[in-house]
Design a protein around this motif. Sequence first.
Motif, PDB file in Angstrom:
ATOM      1  N   MET A  98       0.827  -1.215   0.000  1.00  0.00           N
ATOM      2  CA  MET A  98       0.000   0.000   0.000  1.00  0.00           C
ATOM      3  C   MET A  98       0.858   1.261   0.000  1.00  0.00           C
ATOM      4  O   MET A  98       0.549   2.228  -0.684  1.00  0.00           O
ATOM      5  N   ALA A  99       1.947   1.255   0.749  1.00  0.00           N
ATOM      6  CA  ALA A  99       2.788   2.449   0.858  1.00  0.00           C
ATOM      7  C   ALA A  99       3.526   2.754  -0.449  1.00  0.00           C
ATOM      8  O   ALA A  99       3.982   3.867  -0.649  1.00  0.00           O
ATOM      9  N   ARG A 100       3.620   1.793  -1.329  1.00  0.00           N
ATOM     10  CA  ARG A 100       4.362   1.992  -2.570  1.00  0.00           C
ATOM     11  C   ARG A 100       3.457   1.908  -3.795  1.00  0.00           C
ATOM     12  O   ARG A 100       3.879   1.501  -4.860  1.00  0.00           O
ATOM     13  N   PHE A 101       2.214   2.296  -3.606  1.00  0.00           N
ATOM     14  CA  PHE A 101       1.225   2.248  -4.674  1.00  0.00           C
ATOM     15  C   PHE A 101       0.452   3.558  -4.673  1.00  0.00           C
ATOM     16  O   PHE A 101       0.039   4.039  -3.621  1.00  0.00           O
ATOM     17  N   ARG A 102       0.285   4.165  -5.854  1.00  0.00           N
ATOM     18  CA  ARG A 102      -0.557   5.362  -5.930  1.00  0.00           C
ATOM     19  C   ARG A 102      -1.214   5.422  -7.294  1.00  0.00           C
ATOM     20  O   ARG A 102      -0.659   4.982  -8.297  1.00  0.00           O
ATOM     21  N   ILE A 103      -2.414   5.968  -7.294  1.00  0.00           N
ATOM     22  CA  ILE A 103      -3.135   6.188  -8.542  1.00  0.00           C
ATOM     23  C   ILE A 103      -2.794   7.593  -8.995  1.00  0.00           C
ATOM     24  O   ILE A 103      -2.991   8.566  -8.269  1.00  0.00           O
ATOM     25  N   GLN A 104      -2.241   7.692 -10.197  1.00  0.00           N
ATOM     26  CA  GLN A 104      -1.787   8.967 -10.724  1.00  0.00           C
ATOM     27  C   GLN A 104      -2.932   9.777 -11.327  1.00  0.00           C
ATOM     28  O   GLN A 104      -2.935  11.001 -11.236  1.00  0.00           O
ATOM     29  N   ALA A 105      -3.877   9.098 -11.958  1.00  0.00           N
ATOM     30  CA  ALA A 105      -4.991   9.783 -12.617  1.00  0.00           C
ATOM     31  C   ALA A 105      -6.082   8.766 -12.908  1.00  0.00           C
ATOM     32  O   ALA A 105      -5.815   7.567 -13.016  1.00  0.00           O
ATOM     33  N   ALA A 106      -7.318   9.259 -13.053  1.00  0.00           N
ATOM     34  CA  ALA A 106      -8.440   8.363 -13.347  1.00  0.00           C
ATOM     35  C   ALA A 106      -9.584   9.140 -13.980  1.00  0.00           C
ATOM     36  O   ALA A 106      -9.823  10.291 -13.633  1.00  0.00           O
ATOM     37  N   ILE A 107     -10.270   8.475 -14.910  1.00  0.00           N
ATOM     38  CA  ILE A 107     -11.507   9.002 -15.485  1.00  0.00           C
ATOM     39  C   ILE A 107     -12.487   7.857 -15.637  1.00  0.00           C
ATOM     40  O   ILE A 107     -12.091   6.695 -15.761  1.00  0.00           O
ATOM     41  N   ALA A 108     -13.773   8.173 -15.615  1.00  0.00           N
ATOM     42  CA  ALA A 108     -14.835   7.196 -15.872  1.00  0.00           C
ATOM     43  C   ALA A 108     -15.640   7.705 -17.053  1.00  0.00           C
ATOM     44  O   ALA A 108     -16.017   8.870 -17.099  1.00  0.00           O
ATOM     45  N   ARG A 109     -15.896   6.814 -18.028  1.00  0.00           N
ATOM     46  CA  ARG A 109     -16.613   7.191 -19.239  1.00  0.00           C
ATOM     47  C   ARG A 109     -17.551   6.061 -19.648  1.00  0.00           C
ATOM     48  O   ARG A 109     -17.390   4.913 -19.245  1.00  0.00           O
ATOM     49  N   GLN A 110     -18.526   6.381 -20.499  1.00  0.00           N
ATOM     50  CA  GLN A 110     -19.401   5.344 -21.051  1.00  0.00           C
ATOM     51  C   GLN A 110     -18.553   4.379 -21.864  1.00  0.00           C
ATOM     52  O   GLN A 110     -17.524   4.755 -22.429  1.00  0.00           O
ATOM     53  N   ASP A 111     -19.007   3.148 -21.917  1.00  0.00           N
ATOM     54  CA  ASP A 111     -18.289   2.104 -22.651  1.00  0.00           C
ATOM     55  C   ASP A 111     -19.208   1.520 -23.717  1.00  0.00           C
ATOM     56  O   ASP A 111     -19.595   0.365 -23.660  1.00  0.00           O
ATOM     57  N   GLY A 112     -19.624   2.362 -24.662  1.00  0.00           N
ATOM     58  CA  GLY A 112     -20.430   1.901 -25.786  1.00  0.00           C
ATOM     59  C   GLY A 112     -21.933   1.926 -25.572  1.00  0.00           C
ATOM     60  O   GLY A 112     -22.689   1.769 -26.514  1.00  0.00           O
ATOM     61  N   ALA A 113     -22.379   2.101 -24.329  1.00  0.00           N
ATOM     62  CA  ALA A 113     -23.810   2.142 -24.033  1.00  0.00           C
ATOM     63  C   ALA A 113     -24.005   2.841 -22.687  1.00  0.00           C
ATOM     64  O   ALA A 113     -23.075   2.904 -21.880  1.00  0.00           O
ATOM     65  N   ARG A 114     -25.220   3.337 -22.441  1.00  0.00           N
ATOM     66  CA  ARG A 114     -25.491   4.059 -21.196  1.00  0.00           C
ATOM     67  C   ARG A 114     -25.361   3.189 -19.957  1.00  0.00           C
ATOM     68  O   ARG A 114     -25.080   3.681 -18.872  1.00  0.00           O
ATOM     69  N   ASP A 115     -25.578   1.876 -20.117  1.00  0.00           N
ATOM     70  CA  ASP A 115     -25.506   0.992 -18.962  1.00  0.00           C
ATOM     71  C   ASP A 115     -24.153   0.308 -18.813  1.00  0.00           C
ATOM     72  O   ASP A 115     -23.996  -0.609 -18.029  1.00  0.00           O
ATOM     73  N   ARG A 116     -23.169   0.786 -19.579  1.00  0.00           N
ATOM     74  CA  ARG A 116     -21.799   0.246 -19.470  1.00  0.00           C
ATOM     75  C   ARG A 116     -20.829   1.405 -19.298  1.00  0.00           C
ATOM     76  O   ARG A 116     -20.985   2.459 -19.911  1.00  0.00           O
ATOM     77  N   ALA A 117     -19.815   1.187 -18.467  1.00  0.00           N
ATOM     78  CA  ALA A 117     -18.820   2.229 -18.227  1.00  0.00           C
ATOM     79  C   ALA A 117     -17.449   1.589 -18.090  1.00  0.00           C
ATOM     80  O   ALA A 117     -17.324   0.404 -17.785  1.00  0.00           O
ATOM     81  N   VAL A 118     -16.444   2.397 -18.339  1.00  0.00           N
ATOM     82  CA  VAL A 118     -15.064   1.972 -18.138  1.00  0.00           C
ATOM     83  C   VAL A 118     -14.374   3.035 -17.300  1.00  0.00           C
ATOM     84  O   VAL A 118     -14.594   4.231 -17.481  1.00  0.00           O
ATOM     85  N   VAL A 119     -13.593   2.584 -16.336  1.00  0.00           N
ATOM     86  CA  VAL A 119     -12.776   3.481 -15.533  1.00  0.00           C
ATOM     87  C   VAL A 119     -11.340   3.277 -16.005  1.00  0.00           C
ATOM     88  O   VAL A 119     -10.800   2.171 -15.907  1.00  0.00           O
ATOM     89  N   HIS A 120     -10.759   4.339 -16.561  1.00  0.00           N
ATOM     90  CA  HIS A 120      -9.360   4.322 -17.008  1.00  0.00           C
ATOM     91  C   HIS A 120      -8.516   4.830 -15.845  1.00  0.00           C
ATOM     92  O   HIS A 120      -8.751   5.935 -15.350  1.00  0.00           O
ATOM     93  N   LEU A 121      -7.546   4.027 -15.426  1.00  0.00           N
ATOM     94  CA  LEU A 121      -6.678   4.415 -14.315  1.00  0.00           C
ATOM     95  C   LEU A 121      -5.216   4.362 -14.752  1.00  0.00           C
ATOM     96  O   LEU A 121      -4.802   3.428 -15.448  1.00  0.00           O
TER      97      LEU A 121
END
Length: 146
Positions: free
Chosen positions: A82-105
Amino acid sequence: MEASPSASVPALPPHGEGAAGDRAIQQALDTAWPADLDPVDERHLLTVGRALLRADATGVGRDQWPNYFADSQHGVAPAFAMARFRIQAAIARQDGARDRAVVHLVWAGTDRGGTHTDGRITDLHFTRTNPTNKEGKPAWIPQSRI
């Protein structure tokens, strides 16, 4: 004549920049993929996506998603502390349909062998369920890694 980079595309920091470069990475993601989700859904997906990636990489919190990690080998030590892990950036967007999403990290970590890498990319996919909770709101369910 030499082509110049577009003024609208943020420059990415060099590898190894550390946390100082995270803002530029976030800006690049936001510019590359304009928001297309309801802000409430986006915030929820980002929270869940970050926690799910952290659980996957470090092992901490995997019990929150027993179905997602059901096929994981029990007893295998996580690659990152945990001490050597960090999320640098993230976005969440639709993944081809309103009921599907992808989180890019985009994330960084130092593995148990001491090797540090940044700019790692993980995409987590989610589907929205029909309202089943007390508030009558849909839930976002992470999809299998397979």
